[in-house]
Design a protein around this motif. Structure first.
Motif, PDB file in Angstrom:
ATOM      1  N   ASN A   1      40.231 -15.541  22.564  1.00  0.00           N
ATOM      2  CA  ASN A   1      40.279 -15.468  21.101  1.00  0.00           C
ATOM      3  C   ASN A   1      39.745 -16.741  20.475  1.00  0.00           C
ATOM      4  OD1 ASN A   1      41.379 -12.914  21.165  1.00  0.00           O
ATOM      5  ND2 ASN A   1      43.489 -13.602  20.927  1.00  0.00           N
TER       6      ASN A   1
ATOM      7  N   ARG B   1      35.959 -16.870  20.815  1.00  0.00           N
ATOM      8  CA  ARG B   1      35.340 -15.931  19.885  1.00  0.00           C
ATOM      9  C   ARG B   1      35.386 -16.477  18.460  1.00  0.00           C
ATOM     10  NH1 ARG B   1      37.757 -11.828  21.491  1.00  0.00           N
ATOM     11  NH2 ARG B   1      39.521 -11.771  20.042  1.00  0.00           N
ATOM     12  N   GLN B   2      36.530 -17.072  18.100  1.00  0.00           N
ATOM     13  CA  GLN B   2      36.677 -17.651  16.765  1.00  0.00           C
ATOM     14  C   GLN B   2      35.673 -18.782  16.561  1.00  0.00           C
ATOM     15  OE1 GLN B   2      40.420 -19.606  16.192  1.00  0.00           O
ATOM     16  NE2 GLN B   2      40.106 -19.981  14.021  1.00  0.00           N
TER      17      GLN B   2
ATOM     18  N   ALA C   1      34.631  -8.654  11.010  1.00  0.00           N
ATOM     19  CA  ALA C   1      35.000  -8.637  12.430  1.00  0.00           C
ATOM     20  C   ALA C   1      36.510  -8.761  12.590  1.00  0.00           C
ATOM     21  CB  ALA C   1      34.287  -9.769  13.171  1.00  0.00           C
ATOM     22  N   TYR C   2      37.122  -9.617  11.772  1.00  0.00           N
ATOM     23  CA  TYR C   2      38.573  -9.800  11.859  1.00  0.00           C
ATOM     24  C   TYR C   2      39.295  -8.518  11.461  1.00  0.00           C
ATOM     25  CZ  TYR C   2      43.234 -11.681  11.172  1.00  0.00           C
ATOM     26  OH  TYR C   2      44.589 -11.895  11.252  1.00  0.00           O
TER      27      TYR C   2
ATOM     28  N   GLU D   1      39.163  -5.965  14.165  1.00  0.00           N
ATOM     29  CA  GLU D   1      40.035  -6.282  15.294  1.00  0.00           C
ATOM     30  C   GLU D   1      41.459  -5.774  15.062  1.00  0.00           C
ATOM     31  OE1 GLU D   1      39.991 -10.445  16.068  1.00  0.00           O
ATOM     32  OE2 GLU D   1      37.896 -10.492  16.674  1.00  0.00           O
TER      33      GLU D   1
ATOM     34  N   LYS E   1      43.056   1.562  18.114  1.00  0.00           N
ATOM     35  CA  LYS E   1      42.037   2.428  18.709  1.00  0.00           C
ATOM     36  C   LYS E   1      42.235   3.891  18.329  1.00  0.00           C
ATOM     37  CE  LYS E   1      41.051  -0.541  22.684  1.00  0.00           C
ATOM     38  NZ  LYS E   1      41.073  -0.672  24.170  1.00  0.00           N
TER      39      LYS E   1
END
Length: 231
Positions: A142, A145-146, A161-162, A165, A169
């Protein structure tokens, strides 16, 4: 800051994934070695540079982890919720110090287990080590990615993107997500300003991609269109 000598129950141990796979008697034993710390909103759990010799488990409330740049600017690292923990580095690196600050976002109850006790449990129950390594790996992913998003993506793409996330699903075609932090903290987490975050939320709403609801909830009107908008 009020502190008690022992846990009266194993609730915090049952919450945290690194322990809740153990038998009840084993979790009770771990809980018996813990101390409960009660923090009021705004109280600091620990400062950067302080000795890191304790595993902290959030039993109730929220804790904000952040670091300060040389100029004094805050950078949010993560928000800890019930069942989350911090202080894992002390287990593998005795004598280490905290790199971040930890502040209670609301009245919060923390279970503390000292380094010696945690290391003893690792010897007795090796599967705990695997659980801790799994969580540390997830946090590292994480963090990477951040860092990459802040370096190469614009604010709107980072925000989209946040939000994506947060989508489960199995969500329906118009999922509703709840921000786990304030917009001010979200801005810090994404490496921008609160004003910029507010403008981007408004822009996405004006484009018909999201709807801002009460209590920090965001309705995503079209997941595919939102994803396409970020590209």
């Amino acid at each position: 800051m009020e502190e008690k000598q022992s846990c009266h129950h194993a609730q915090c141990v049952r919450l945290v994934p690194i322990f809740n796979h153990l038998e009840d008697a084993e979790m009770d034993m771990i809980a018996a070695s813990a101390r409960v710390l009660h923090l009021q909103k705004g109280e600091i759990l620990f400062h950067a540079g302080e000795r890191d010799d304790t595993l902290y488990i959030v039993n109730s409330g929220k804790v904000r982890m952040y670091r300060l740049s040389d100029s004094g600017k805050e950078q949010l690292v993560r928000i800890l919720h019930p069942g989350d923990f911090t202080g894992e580095y002390t287990i593998f690196q005795p004598g280490s110090t905290h790199e971040n600050y930890a502040e209670a976002l609301e009245n919060t109850s923390i279970c503390q287990i000292n380094q010696v006790d945690v290391q003893r449990y690792l010897v007795e129950y090796p599967e705990i080590s695997l659980k801790i390594l799994s969580e540390v790996t997830r946090r590292l992913e994480n963090s990477e990615r951040q860092t990459a998003q802040v370096a190469i993506e614009n604010v709107e793409s980072r925000l989209i993107a946040y939000l994506l996330e947060l989508v489960e699903k199995e969500s329906n075609s118009q999922p509703i997500v709840t921000l786990p932090m304030s917009k001010k903290d979200l801005a810090s987490y994404l490496g921008t300003t609160p004003e910029s975050i507010s403008r981007k939320f408004t822009s996405l709403e004006q484009h018909g991609l999201i709807e801002q609801l009460p209590k920090k909830r965001i309705k995503i009107l079209d997941v595919d269109e939102l994803l396409f908008h970020a590209e």
